[in-house]
Design a protein around this motif. Sequence first.
Motif, mmCIF file in Angstrom:
data_model
loop_
_atom_site.group_PDB
_atom_site.id
_atom_site.type_symbol
_atom_site.label_atom_id
_atom_site.label_comp_id
_atom_site.label_asym_id
_atom_site.label_seq_id
_atom_site.Cartn_x
_atom_site.Cartn_y
_atom_site.Cartn_z
ATOM 1 N N GLU A 126 0.831 -1.202 0.000
ATOM 2 C CA GLU A 126 0.000 0.000 0.000
ATOM 3 C C GLU A 126 0.867 1.255 0.000
ATOM 4 N N GLN A 127 0.347 2.319 -0.615
ATOM 5 C CA GLN A 127 0.902 3.659 -0.502
ATOM 6 C C GLN A 127 -0.229 4.601 -0.106
ATOM 7 N N SER A 128 0.112 5.659 0.618
ATOM 8 C CA SER A 128 -0.889 6.641 1.040
ATOM 9 C C SER A 128 -0.515 8.026 0.529
ATOM 10 N N TRP A 129 -1.530 8.828 0.252
ATOM 11 C CA TRP A 129 -1.339 10.224 -0.130
ATOM 12 C C TRP A 129 -2.416 11.049 0.554
ATOM 13 N N THR A 137 10.155 5.972 8.484
ATOM 14 C CA THR A 137 10.767 5.661 7.194
ATOM 15 C C THR A 137 12.186 5.169 7.415
ATOM 16 N N ASN A 165 8.547 2.600 4.109
ATOM 17 C CA ASN A 165 7.688 3.222 5.114
ATOM 18 C C ASN A 165 6.950 2.159 5.923
ATOM 19 N N THR A 206 -5.548 5.404 0.754
ATOM 20 C CA THR A 206 -4.508 4.385 0.833
ATOM 21 C C THR A 206 -4.760 3.366 -0.267
ATOM 22 N N THR A 210 3.489 10.390 -5.846
ATOM 23 C CA THR A 210 4.243 9.700 -4.811
ATOM 24 C C THR A 210 4.723 8.379 -5.393
ATOM 25 N N TYR A 211 5.654 7.732 -4.708
ATOM 26 C CA TYR A 211 6.157 6.455 -5.218
ATOM 27 C C TYR A 211 6.690 5.631 -4.061
ATOM 28 N N ASP A 212 6.901 4.345 -4.324
ATOM 29 C CA ASP A 212 7.542 3.477 -3.347
ATOM 30 C C ASP A 212 8.274 2.374 -4.096
ATOM 31 N N GLU A 264 1.231 -1.086 0.741
ATOM 32 C CA GLU A 264 0.368 0.101 0.727
ATOM 33 C C GLU A 264 1.153 1.303 1.226
#
Length: 239
Positions: A9-12, A96, A116, A191, A224-226, A239
């Motif tokens: 998952e990534q969140s913004w 992080t 993260n 998310t 954003t990125y991961d 996420e």
Amino acid sequence: YGTEEEYFEQSWTSHESQSYDFYVYMSDEDWNSEDEFWIYNVYLYETSGAGGPGDDDEYFDWIYDYVWDDDDDGYNDTIGWDYDPDTTCECNISVTLVVDIFDNATGDWVNYTSHNYTIYHDDDDYWWHDWSPEYNGTFDFYVELYDEDDNLEDEVEYLGVELHTRSNDDGDDDEWFYDWDYYVDPSDTITIGYDPDTECECYVNITVYVDVYDNVTGDWVDWTYDEHTIYNGEGDWFE
């Protein structure tokens, strides 16, 4: 492995109350575009500005490093760390982990990785990350832990680590999103979670980008990125 699911998952977080579109796309370690999807018309509310917890301390309860020969050619080619970050706050804190990598002989910066996590107080967590070089050499690793306000909280150094490239080359294999989903909570944050897979029976480094667009005007708003490491069809959820 196989049919096991992965989920990342990534969140913004929005700074205005409005509707957004999200363009999520994945590239492999050679920057080839592999897969993509859109999420349309997600309404997020402006951040309240109520503030968060105080400036508590975050730290490594423990961290260990390992060096090994992943391709069994007689030369160490991979360094890995497992670790448990904790906080003095009895609350959820976003931290992080950043690893900066330098060439030990020249002092030149080589690469970095960033991950993260959400931690709670001194709960027992177990996180793992590894890295392999693109050329033979001796490397210095600076592992740093930052809190959600980008304050440096803890750091560890691993100097003079000799590593070789992996001898196996699986070519340009395909990567794709096996599954994805999203949720809005709190009202100003989306998310996005996903399970990326690769056809390669090996570890592959991927980068997942999220572009944010205004749902009404179509204008680009933010991104954003991961970065993640995946293996074949192993089950993950980022996420």
